[in-house]
Design an enzyme around this catalytic site. Sequence first.
Site, PDB file in Angstrom:
ATOM      1  N   GLY A   1       0.796  -1.228   0.000  1.00 51.21           N
ATOM      2  CA  GLY A   1       0.000   0.000   0.000  1.00 51.21           C
ATOM      3  C   GLY A   1       0.825   1.273   0.000  1.00 51.21           C
ATOM      4  N   ILE A   2       0.341   2.246   0.754  1.00 51.60           N
ATOM      5  CA  ILE A   2       0.944   3.581   0.783  1.00 51.60           C
ATOM      6  C   ILE A   2       2.376   3.509   1.330  1.00 51.60           C
ATOM      7  CG2 ILE A   2       0.777   5.839   1.916  1.00 51.60           C
ATOM      8  CD1 ILE A   2      -2.343   5.445   1.817  1.00 51.60           C
TER       9      ILE A   2
ATOM     10  N   VAL B   1       4.211  -2.597  15.843  1.00 52.58           N
ATOM     11  CA  VAL B   1       4.585  -1.268  16.339  1.00 52.58           C
ATOM     12  C   VAL B   1       3.939  -0.947  17.693  1.00 52.58           C
ATOM     13  CG1 VAL B   1       5.063  -0.279  14.066  1.00 52.58           C
ATOM     14  CG2 VAL B   1       2.752  -0.082  15.024  1.00 52.58           C
TER      15      VAL B   1
ATOM     16  N   TYR C   1     -11.265   4.762  14.483  1.00 47.06           N
ATOM     17  CA  TYR C   1     -10.225   5.054  13.480  1.00 47.06           C
ATOM     18  C   TYR C   1     -10.023   6.570  13.343  1.00 47.06           C
ATOM     19  CZ  TYR C   1      -7.854   5.441   8.981  1.00 47.06           C
ATOM     20  OH  TYR C   1      -6.969   5.772   7.979  1.00 47.06           O
TER      21      TYR C   1
HETATM   22  N1  LIG Z   1      -5.944   3.584   1.931  1.00 47.50           N
HETATM   23  C1  LIG Z   1      -6.676   4.616   2.346  1.00 47.50           C
HETATM   24  O1  LIG Z   1      -7.769   4.902   1.815  1.00 47.50           O
HETATM   25  C2  LIG Z   1      -6.169   5.495   3.456  1.00 47.50           C
HETATM   26  C3  LIG Z   1      -6.815   6.731   3.651  1.00 47.50           C
HETATM   27  C4  LIG Z   1      -6.344   7.566   4.651  1.00 47.50           C
HETATM   28  C5  LIG Z   1      -5.285   7.181   5.436  1.00 47.50           C
HETATM   29  N2  LIG Z   1      -4.699   5.973   5.228  1.00 47.50           N
HETATM   30  C6  LIG Z   1      -3.583   5.625   6.104  1.00 47.50           C
HETATM   31  O2  LIG Z   1      -2.451   5.345   5.292  1.00 47.50           O
HETATM   32  C7  LIG Z   1      -1.676   4.320   5.924  1.00 47.50           C
HETATM   33  C8  LIG Z   1      -1.482   3.149   4.979  1.00 47.50           C
HETATM   34  O3  LIG Z   1      -2.734   2.725   4.516  1.00 47.50           O
HETATM   35  P1  LIG Z   1      -2.878   1.537   3.448  1.00 47.50           P
HETATM   36  O4  LIG Z   1      -4.226   1.667   2.871  1.00 47.50           O
HETATM   37  O5  LIG Z   1      -1.684   1.514   2.588  1.00 47.50           O
HETATM   38  O6  LIG Z   1      -2.911   0.334   4.466  1.00 47.50           O
HETATM   39  P2  LIG Z   1      -2.531  -1.210   4.261  1.00 47.50           P
HETATM   40  O7  LIG Z   1      -3.469  -1.959   5.126  1.00 47.50           O
HETATM   41  O8  LIG Z   1      -2.416  -1.535   2.818  1.00 47.50           O
HETATM   42  O9  LIG Z   1      -1.080  -1.220   4.888  1.00 47.50           O
HETATM   43  C9  LIG Z   1      -0.882  -1.098   6.257  1.00 47.50           C
HETATM   44  C10 LIG Z   1       0.348  -1.889   6.603  1.00 47.50           C
HETATM   45  O10 LIG Z   1       0.552  -1.757   8.008  1.00 47.50           O
HETATM   46  C11 LIG Z   1       0.859  -3.039   8.529  1.00 47.50           C
HETATM   47  N3  LIG Z   1       0.480  -3.063   9.932  1.00 47.50           N
HETATM   48  C12 LIG Z   1      -0.779  -3.048  10.442  1.00 47.50           C
HETATM   49  N4  LIG Z   1      -0.719  -3.109  11.779  1.00 47.50           N
HETATM   50  C13 LIG Z   1       0.594  -3.168  12.117  1.00 47.50           C
HETATM   51  C14 LIG Z   1       1.283  -3.249  13.353  1.00 47.50           C
HETATM   52  N5  LIG Z   1       0.624  -3.318  14.509  1.00 47.50           N
HETATM   53  N6  LIG Z   1       2.640  -3.290  13.335  1.00 47.50           N
HETATM   54  C15 LIG Z   1       3.319  -3.240  12.166  1.00 47.50           C
HETATM   55  N7  LIG Z   1       2.716  -3.173  10.965  1.00 47.50           N
HETATM   56  C16 LIG Z   1       1.368  -3.128  10.947  1.00 47.50           C
HETATM   57  C17 LIG Z   1       0.064  -4.009   7.687  1.00 47.50           C
HETATM   58  O11 LIG Z   1       0.581  -5.315   7.760  1.00 47.50           O
HETATM   59  C18 LIG Z   1       0.178  -3.393   6.311  1.00 47.50           C
HETATM   60  O12 LIG Z   1       1.323  -3.852   5.610  1.00 47.50           O
HETATM   61  C19 LIG Z   1      -2.413   3.957   7.207  1.00 47.50           C
HETATM   62  O13 LIG Z   1      -1.902   4.735   8.260  1.00 47.50           O
HETATM   63  C20 LIG Z   1      -3.833   4.365   6.895  1.00 47.50           C
HETATM   64  O14 LIG Z   1      -4.587   4.609   8.056  1.00 47.50           O
HETATM   65  C21 LIG Z   1      -5.112   5.116   4.256  1.00 47.50           C
END
Ligand SMILES: NC(=O)c1ccc[n+]([C@@H]2O[C@H](COP(=O)([O-])OP(=O)(O)OC[C@H]3O[C@@H](n4cnc5c(N)ncnc54)[C@H](O)[C@@H]3O)[C@@H](O)[C@H]2O)c1
Length: 249
Positions: free
Chosen positions: A16-17, A61, A153
């Site tokens: 992801g991001i 984390v 959230y």
């Molecule tokens: N995708 C969206 O629409 C969106 C929108 C706003 C904000 N965000 C934020 O962007 C960030 C990334 O989002 P994404 O959509 O790429 O998420 P994702 O779920 O694709 O990736 C999140 C990653 O964090 C890891 N992770 C989760 N809990 C963990 C922990 N306790 N310890 C270590 N690693 C952990 C997961 O394994 C995963 O690889 C997040 O902070 C999310 O809240 C995402």
Amino acid sequence: MKLKGRTAIITGGSGGIGNAIAKRLAADGANIAIVDLVNAQAAAAELTGAGIRAIGLTADVASEADAAAAVEQTVATLGGIDILVNNAAMTAPPRPFEEIGVADWRRMMEVNTLGPYLMCRAVSPHLRAQKYGRIINIASDTVHLGVPYMLHYVSSKGALIAFTRALAREFGKDGVNVNGIAPGFTLSERIAKQQDRVELFRREQFKALAIQRDEFPEDLAGIASFLASEDCAFMTGQTVVVDGGYAMV
Ligand SMILES: NC(=O)c1ccc[n+]([C@@H]2O[C@H](COP(=O)([O-])OP(=O)(O)OC[C@H]3O[C@@H](n4cnc5c(N)ncnc54)[C@H](O)[C@@H]3O)[C@@H](O)[C@H]2O)c1
């Protein structure tokens, strides 16, 4: 290569991001530590295969011991730490706030707010000693939009924006800048799989965006690159909204 010689930790960088940010910071010249619950080694292997100095560390984390160990292993293996991207977070299916439950609320706060705190605490002695550092916290535009049915959230991300501001003041004298990015609804692999949700967003929310298209993880990489660099020398405590002009703050 504006980050040449720098070392960055990206939590949740396996996909992801976080992964898009890891690849961009690597392209800018940084050494990369991917810290994730899953697939950390595979994500790091992809980078080393492209000639980047990278390591993958499996860690939660929200665990004090894991966060400390991840930073120590990064310093021991890659020779230091300059940049921390607090990207790892959990989300939850939408539901009315009365149905969230105490255990779910606590776990959300542990991962999304305690996690960044533990990671910042672990890098702090290194950054303060070298009088340089960049911390980037990944928040969410849901804080500004007041998005319903995900109260734990949204509250956790609101806390992260407040954390970014207050921590910036504690670190200001030490050359450590703390900023945030608030993405919009972004088609990470996790989200893209949920076709109904994607279609609903396009149908009902696109009209509120100034730039009416899907947001992709790569849309967050450029701002992360800037916030990780020496270019943002006089910018701290800010959270930049990157959502195609949905929330304008
Ligand atoms: N995708 C969206 O629409 C969106 C929108 C706003 C904000 N965000 C934020 O962007 C960030 C990334 O989002 P994404 O959509 O790429 O998420 P994702 O779920 O694709 O990736 C999140 C990653 O964090 C890891 N992770 C989760 N809990 C963990 C922990 N306790 N310890 C270590 N690693 C952990 C997961 O394994 C995963 O690889 C997040 O902070 C999310 O809240 C995402």
